[in-house]
Design a protein around this motif. Sequence first.
Motif, PDB file in Angstrom:
ATOM      1  N   ALA A  24       0.838  -1.200   0.000  1.00 36.63           N
ATOM      2  CA  ALA A  24       0.000   0.000   0.000  1.00 36.63           C
ATOM      3  C   ALA A  24       0.870   1.246   0.000  1.00 36.63           C
ATOM      4  O   ALA A  24       0.551   2.240  -0.669  1.00 36.63           O
ATOM      5  CB  ALA A  24      -0.912  -0.002   1.227  1.00 36.63           C
ATOM      6  N   GLY A  25       1.982   1.172   0.733  1.00 33.23           N
ATOM      7  CA  GLY A  25       2.904   2.306   0.745  1.00 33.23           C
ATOM      8  C   GLY A  25       3.472   2.553  -0.633  1.00 33.23           C
ATOM      9  O   GLY A  25       3.563   3.696  -1.090  1.00 33.23           O
ATOM     10  N   SER A  26       3.836   1.489  -1.288  1.00 30.37           N
ATOM     11  CA  SER A  26       4.391   1.631  -2.627  1.00 30.37           C
ATOM     12  C   SER A  26       3.348   2.232  -3.577  1.00 30.37           C
ATOM     13  O   SER A  26       3.661   3.091  -4.404  1.00 30.37           O
ATOM     14  CB  SER A  26       4.843   0.254  -3.113  1.00 30.37           C
ATOM     15  OG  SER A  26       5.204   0.319  -4.445  1.00 30.37           O
ATOM     16  N   LEU A  73      -2.891  -1.024 -12.053  1.00 29.81           N
ATOM     17  CA  LEU A  73      -1.508  -0.877 -11.613  1.00 29.81           C
ATOM     18  C   LEU A  73      -0.676  -2.127 -11.879  1.00 29.81           C
ATOM     19  O   LEU A  73       0.543  -2.094 -11.749  1.00 29.81           O
ATOM     20  CB  LEU A  73      -1.463  -0.544 -10.120  1.00 29.81           C
ATOM     21  CG  LEU A  73      -2.124   0.777  -9.745  1.00 29.81           C
ATOM     22  CD1 LEU A  73      -2.108   0.976  -8.241  1.00 29.81           C
ATOM     23  CD2 LEU A  73      -1.385   1.924 -10.411  1.00 29.81           C
ATOM     24  N   VAL A  74      -1.324  -3.231 -12.249  1.00 29.82           N
ATOM     25  CA  VAL A  74      -0.577  -4.482 -12.368  1.00 29.82           C
ATOM     26  C   VAL A  74       0.509  -4.385 -13.434  1.00 29.82           C
ATOM     27  O   VAL A  74       1.581  -4.963 -13.320  1.00 29.82           O
ATOM     28  CB  VAL A  74      -1.539  -5.665 -12.614  1.00 29.82           C
ATOM     29  CG1 VAL A  74      -2.102  -5.629 -14.005  1.00 29.82           C
ATOM     30  CG2 VAL A  74      -0.851  -6.985 -12.345  1.00 29.82           C
ATOM     31  N   PRO A 113       4.661  -3.844 -11.522  1.00 30.03           N
ATOM     32  CA  PRO A 113       4.600  -5.311 -11.490  1.00 30.03           C
ATOM     33  C   PRO A 113       5.089  -5.909 -10.168  1.00 30.03           C
ATOM     34  O   PRO A 113       4.471  -6.847  -9.657  1.00 30.03           O
ATOM     35  CB  PRO A 113       5.505  -5.728 -12.653  1.00 30.03           C
ATOM     36  CG  PRO A 113       6.323  -4.528 -12.976  1.00 30.03           C
ATOM     37  CD  PRO A 113       5.527  -3.339 -12.579  1.00 30.03           C
ATOM     38  N   VAL A 114       6.161  -5.362  -9.610  1.00 28.69           N
ATOM     39  CA  VAL A 114       6.684  -5.940  -8.370  1.00 28.69           C
ATOM     40  C   VAL A 114       5.694  -5.743  -7.231  1.00 28.69           C
ATOM     41  O   VAL A 114       5.359  -6.671  -6.492  1.00 28.69           O
ATOM     42  CB  VAL A 114       8.047  -5.305  -8.017  1.00 28.69           C
ATOM     43  CG1 VAL A 114       8.542  -5.832  -6.688  1.00 28.69           C
ATOM     44  CG2 VAL A 114       9.047  -5.582  -9.113  1.00 28.69           C
ATOM     45  N   THR A 115       5.227  -4.505  -7.120  1.00 27.60           N
ATOM     46  CA  THR A 115       4.241  -4.227  -6.075  1.00 27.60           C
ATOM     47  C   THR A 115       3.029  -5.124  -6.240  1.00 27.60           C
ATOM     48  O   THR A 115       2.511  -5.684  -5.265  1.00 27.60           O
ATOM     49  CB  THR A 115       3.814  -2.752  -6.153  1.00 27.60           C
ATOM     50  OG1 THR A 115       4.972  -1.952  -6.201  1.00 27.60           O
ATOM     51  CG2 THR A 115       2.978  -2.377  -4.963  1.00 27.60           C
ATOM     52  N   MET A 169       9.467  -5.368  -0.126  1.00 28.66           N
ATOM     53  CA  MET A 169       8.175  -5.999  -0.410  1.00 28.66           C
ATOM     54  C   MET A 169       8.354  -7.447  -0.823  1.00 28.66           C
ATOM     55  O   MET A 169       7.617  -8.336  -0.405  1.00 28.66           O
ATOM     56  CB  MET A 169       7.470  -5.237  -1.530  1.00 28.66           C
ATOM     57  CG  MET A 169       6.849  -3.947  -1.084  1.00 28.66           C
ATOM     58  SD  MET A 169       5.880  -3.216  -2.386  1.00 28.66           S
ATOM     59  CE  MET A 169       7.124  -2.739  -3.545  1.00 28.66           C
ATOM     60  N   LEU A 170       9.360  -7.674  -1.677  1.00 29.63           N
ATOM     61  CA  LEU A 170       9.553  -9.043  -2.157  1.00 29.63           C
ATOM     62  C   LEU A 170       9.982  -9.971  -1.028  1.00 29.63           C
ATOM     63  O   LEU A 170       9.512 -11.109  -0.952  1.00 29.63           O
ATOM     64  CB  LEU A 170      10.582  -9.063  -3.285  1.00 29.63           C
ATOM     65  CG  LEU A 170      10.029  -8.558  -4.617  1.00 29.63           C
ATOM     66  CD1 LEU A 170      11.081  -8.626  -5.695  1.00 29.63           C
ATOM     67  CD2 LEU A 170       8.813  -9.381  -5.039  1.00 29.63           C
TER      68      LEU A 170
END
Lengths: 323, 220, 663, 465
Positions: free
Chosen positions: C355-357, C373-374, C378-380, C474-475
């Motif tokens: 959510a922060g990202s 946003l996907v 992509p990473v988020t 995140m990852l």
Amino acid sequence: MNGSVGVNVSAATFATSQVLVLVVLSPLLIGLMRTVRARLEGRVGGGVLQPWRDLRKLLLKEPLQAQGRSWWAMAGPVLLVSSSLALCALTPLLGTVTFPSLPDDLFVVVSILLLGSVALALVGLDAGTAFGGMGSSRHMMISALVEPTVLLSVYALSIPVGSSVLSRIVEARLDDPASVLSPVSLLALLALTIAVVAETGRLPVDNPATHLELTMVHEAMVLESSGRDLAWLEVGSWLRLGVLLGLVSTLLVPWGVATDLTAAGMLVAVLALVAKLAVAATALATVEVALAKVRLFRVPELMAGSFVLAFLAVTASYLVVQG
Amino acid sequence: MSETTYTQLLQLSAGLLLLCAVLIVWRRSLGAHIRLLAVQGWALAGLVAVLGLHEHSAELLWVSVLVATLKGVVLPAVLARATASDRTRAREETPLINTTAALLAVSFLTMLAYLVSRPVLALGSTAAVAAVPVGMAMALFGFLVLSTRRHAVSQLIGFLLLDNGIATVAFLTAGGVPLVVELGVSLDVLLVVLILRVLTSRIRTEYGDADLDDMTELRD
Amino acid sequence: MTPVELALDTQLVLVLAGVVAAIAAPPRLRSLLAGVLSALLGLAGVLTGAWALAGRHGVVELPTALSLGPVTLDPTPLGGFFMVVAGAVGAVAAVFAIGYASGPAASRTSWVALAVFLGAMQLVPAAGDLVSFLLMWELMALASTVLVLTEHAGRAEVRTAALWYAAMTHLSFVLVLLGFTVLAHAGGGIDWASMSRVDPTSRTAAVAFLLLVAGFATKAGVVPVHVWLPRAHPAAPSHVSAVMSAAMVKMGVYGVLLVSIRLMPGGPAWWGAVVVGLGAVSAVYGILQASVASDLKRLLGYSTTENIGLIFLALGTALILRAHQVSAAGDAALLACLLLVASHAAFKATLFLGAGSVLHATGERDLDRMGGLVSRLPVTATAFGIGALGAAALPVTAGFVAEWTLLQAVIHGGRPHDRMVAVTMPIAVSVVALTAGLALVTFVKAYGIAFLARARSDGAAQAHEASPSMRAAMLIAACVVLILGLVPGALAQAAARAVGLPAGSAVTQVGFTHLGARLEPLAVLVLVGVMVTAVALIAKAAARKVPRREVELAWGGGGVRASARMQYTATSYAEPLTRVFDDALRPERDVVVTHAGESRYLVERVQFHQHVVDLVEDRMYRPMLTLVERLGVAGRRLQNGSIHRYLAYSFFALVVVLVVVAL
Amino acid sequence: MAIPVTVRRYAGVVAAAAILCAGVALDVVVRQSGPVTALGGQLRADALSAFMLTVVGAVGLTATWSGLRVRPNPAPTNAYAVLVVLFLGAMSLGVLADNLGVLWVAVEATTIATAFLVGHHGTRRALEAAWKYVVLGSVGVAIAFLGIVLLYAATRSAGSPTLSWATLDATHPALDPSLVRLAAALTILGFATKAGLAPMHSWLPDAHSQAPAPVSGLMSGVLLSVAFYAILRVQAVAAPVIGTGLMRGMLATAGLLSLAVATLLLIAQRDLKRLLAYSSVEHMGVLALAAAIGGPLAISAALLHVLGHGLAKSSAFVASGWILETEGTTRIEDLRLLLRRRPGVAVPFLVGVTALLGLPPFSLFFSEVAIVVAGVQRGMGWVMAATVLLVLGAFAALARRVAVIAFGSSADEPEQMSDSAPDWSTPGPRFPLGVALGTTAVAGFVAGPFAAVLTDAARVLGGAG
């Protein structure tokens, strides 16, 4: 060691044959239900094989994809059909032999079912249209309300057995046929049936044959899919119907299910499954003719009713065990 | 001095003290208050002198002189000057409770004074100890005056009445407190009165008169 | 010096180093330096916890000026488990913050507060007595309040949020203080060892238990004392929300575990019923509010309430079952409680960081203004998706494993010796089931609306992927969700050791031999994977023959060009649920219809406004606050400025004292 | 009579520094060789006196030093300089006296010294505050004098007239319990007025809000504590004779009442300095409860609390003076978004308030926790429950009002204010506030000699248990 290899082989055999049988049968099941319904309504209908023909047509058509859709439009249908296939492999419809490392735990079954639901709902949302979102939203609402019923009836069924493993429950029923007709079992199965009807989008919750967008649930989600995407979505849903109908009828009439791997047992099991499914499908179609789709916001009442049935089943199971 | 004379003189001064105190509650004129306070100061000095004579204590006699000067002369004079410039409001017109109620309160407070003085009375049956409730009652009257009179000078008078009461108790029970404390106390009282006197005149300049009812700006 | 002592000292040094770095470092290096130090601090916490879990001992003492004794840090296996959780979340959040912090969040104050916050939080479970516990507890509260206030200059609602948070967290402190003090009095000492001498069936124990549970529940954000949570989480910077939600509220859980498992094991069954009750209400209420929320961080905040509810439910079930000697199922429930703690920490950290990202990329917290946003993040999207799977308790995530364990425990608790079991178990299952269903909707909504379909605002259309440190954080968090979900055995063993259960699980599975239940998520993954591969191969073959074609327009029900504004939004997505649970949610609806000209049938414009308030806050706290406010205004009359009144107060006091003395 | 400017400016600072040095020196000496006497036994420093003297010096230094106004502001007037020194002197005399009578004189002398300091601004409000302060304060202390007189009478009838606690402690004369009961009750009631305990606290908010900020800091930081010290002494003298029941009841009642009144009036408080004043009432309530509890833990915690509260409150008052100087008002409604606009004055104020709220690492956290622990251990569980709930109320109310000052209310549009750059300047020296608040922050963690001083000081009152 040998024993465990043997178990794994027979489990694999059962799983594979369940998948194959259901893949073949599910479209036929849909065809059967449509035909029964057509006949009862005085129409001729497209015949039992029509779903298979539709499927072949869809698989050969070019999938169209609107700009701005993500890769989910492609992945979602694949995931849905895969989850349905996994369900086919897990549920003890032909035999109660399972992989030791992968018991057909009811909670696992339910969670894989839900995985499929989520995949479908996201496909609907990804469409980026009003109808896709609408279908997805309604679908998830129904799923959310169905889940308590499902889990609670599962719970009711597991308490007498002391296990949530489906094959243990089925075996217990084979050993003690009287338990099938116990109030706990009947209440739980009734609740489960309502849940299955809702989850698979049958009347009175959803009309699979509707062409009016505003009343759609399932159809609204797949409006934007075409070609093999649509084929996967359809097969996935049909398989779910097949598995769930099979599960309910197996729980109600456990006979025919093999407890170990023999050729004869397998043959009997397949035939019994075909028969059970045919009866169940015919019955469902017959009942559906008499029903009209209820308003979306009356669906919660139906779900509440099924929930109460399941809860009664649980309470009853405690009373029985206590007594 | 014979024991009887001593007792009579003691009782006389104690009676005078109490009478003045009651009259202060009763009367409304500031001038009368100041005069009564002066009389009370002299009575107190007399009481101390009687005690001093009885106990043959030169120290107490000196204290009596001190008391007479301070409470009989200096303080009333200070108060008189404070009221002198304010001819318009030389009376306490409407106390917060009327005179009848105040006098009823006085009787209740006197009873209370006797009640709480029981432990002191248990110290002995001398005449001095027997008069202690008078001091207590005076202190309580002083408090009553303080919390029911509107005029700034009235509050000063109440404060002094309270102080006289305490002094009375001090002299009657213990023949006073150690001299260093006594001097400190007297100085303190004098300074407090002087400060209040200065403040009174400032109040009068700021507010036009010395009615404390106007001073409610600081509130929540 | 034992390794544990060394690690504890290292943490204290790292806190100081973090503070110094935050103050002294030049602004350009500040985030990097302080962030790295904070991350190391987290790792030190993980290490300490792991050692403590492994049964190593070590005591570190800090002096105090009073004869209460020194501040004692003495981690036990139970505390070690929570130290690992807190440290891990802190480390990941600190890494995220290196890239994320900007503006006020990168100020000296914020970094100082973060270092103190992380340090105090992971030392709460290490505390060995009342004073050190409360010290760390309050330091944690103070530092987190400062962090919640970070953006006070830019957003007005931050102030209200911080105030609610400060007041509620102090309420928690006061209750915990009272509870522990009562225990200390009964046990004859302020250290845990003395307190554990208290007889759990005594009245004193009951009083202390109620006080402590109330206090810890407040910190944990349990209904009805959750009101700070949905306010504070959106107000705080995202990395702080992540820590607060994933780790800090767990300290409340730790507290209840400390009291009911460690200090007073063997409490009566009604203790469990109290905890189950709190948990059930929180779970259902939390997820209902989450399912209709459209502010992403508010949604995640309410979801925290839900998960804490489930954790309490599991713990309460364990207490009830243990009190009725259904110990096998009771142990399973206790294990489920800890698994839920770990899994929630993992997926909620992932989700808040995600959510922060998103906030960083789009400037939006409102789901109604996101979309598509996907492809841009992509990473988020991947990380958030995995987190959402976990939150929805679907395989093969940690959330699924935990919920499965809880359900197994409840099912096998079905040998009732008592009416309480017969009543609570079905309710527990119903609550879990309803919660699971609604969680599914909530996270399908959150993921689908935010990441799929088309952008609903310019911010979402021009989003850009986050900086490397944020992506890495995140990852990592998402991987933890998956790893805990795939090979949960190690975690289960650790959890079992934390609460002193016999370790029976293998590394790759959770299982209860005595219950005849086992779960091997890897096998589930293989099964689904086989099916996906098969279908994907067929699809690929078909794609070679008939390739996919992209068209400009969606069919859109046969309409013309569909605007992105015509898509379903988060609010509309939740509309059916809002209607179904109308009685429980009481949304405020406002429909303004502007008619065109004279006709009643021609409508020029329709405005629809819907706002779901927190019913508990509205019905319970508002009237109370109004009353207090009135009381405060009325109280002013006490000090009305009249000196006579003041003298009368003194006079009255004097008379009362005289009468009392005379009597 | 003109005092040179430099002397006027620095007189208070030098006096406070001297007191602090003397206090620390006494701490050391007393710790090594027991109580010290002077002036023929009239002055006597035991561990408690030495500690209190240190507190007076430390708080005095904080208030006077940080209260220095930077040039070109005019130096304080003659009267101000003299009165501040007198005020400090009276408090030092109070804590060093070995005689209840002298202690009383010293406490009354503080009233006299501060009367004109309270009225220093010369406004109507200042005048009103001064009047109320003098009348209420003197009347209250007069009651204490009545009590002292009765105590003296009791010692006299026991054959050894004295008001020295050293003597009383050493000889234990057979005092008449019922007389001592009356005496102790009146004395405690009287000193409670100066200590700002409800219901005799009414002068406090008025005087604190009108006095110049450093004076408010001194009054709140130490004057109240000196009066509290007097209560402790009286309690220690009376407890061996009459037990603790009556005094515990009185102090607990006064403590709870103070907490309740403070909380009630904090809720909707409209003035910044009155806000701090009611916070003092709250803290004095806590101290009264500590005295009611008694025993080494509670008393040493109370002394730590005195130190922490003194430093933090004087810092907060000085900061509030800066706020008044830069903003021209102390009305809370008019002081908004201060942290955004003037962080220079807002930050010390906020840190001070944080300390006053009893949050760690500040020492008030430790003292409050210790007091509650001690209270429950002594069987005052319900009282402690009420206490912490009231403290919670006060916390919430104070935090809420301070939040308005620092962050504005939800009605404020933050963007309106963001055009001007934040102002980091302060009208006075920041350093002493930093030292004071830093000391408060670490005081709780300092063991060794400091902890020993606290323990010794509490042991002086050992009989009060």
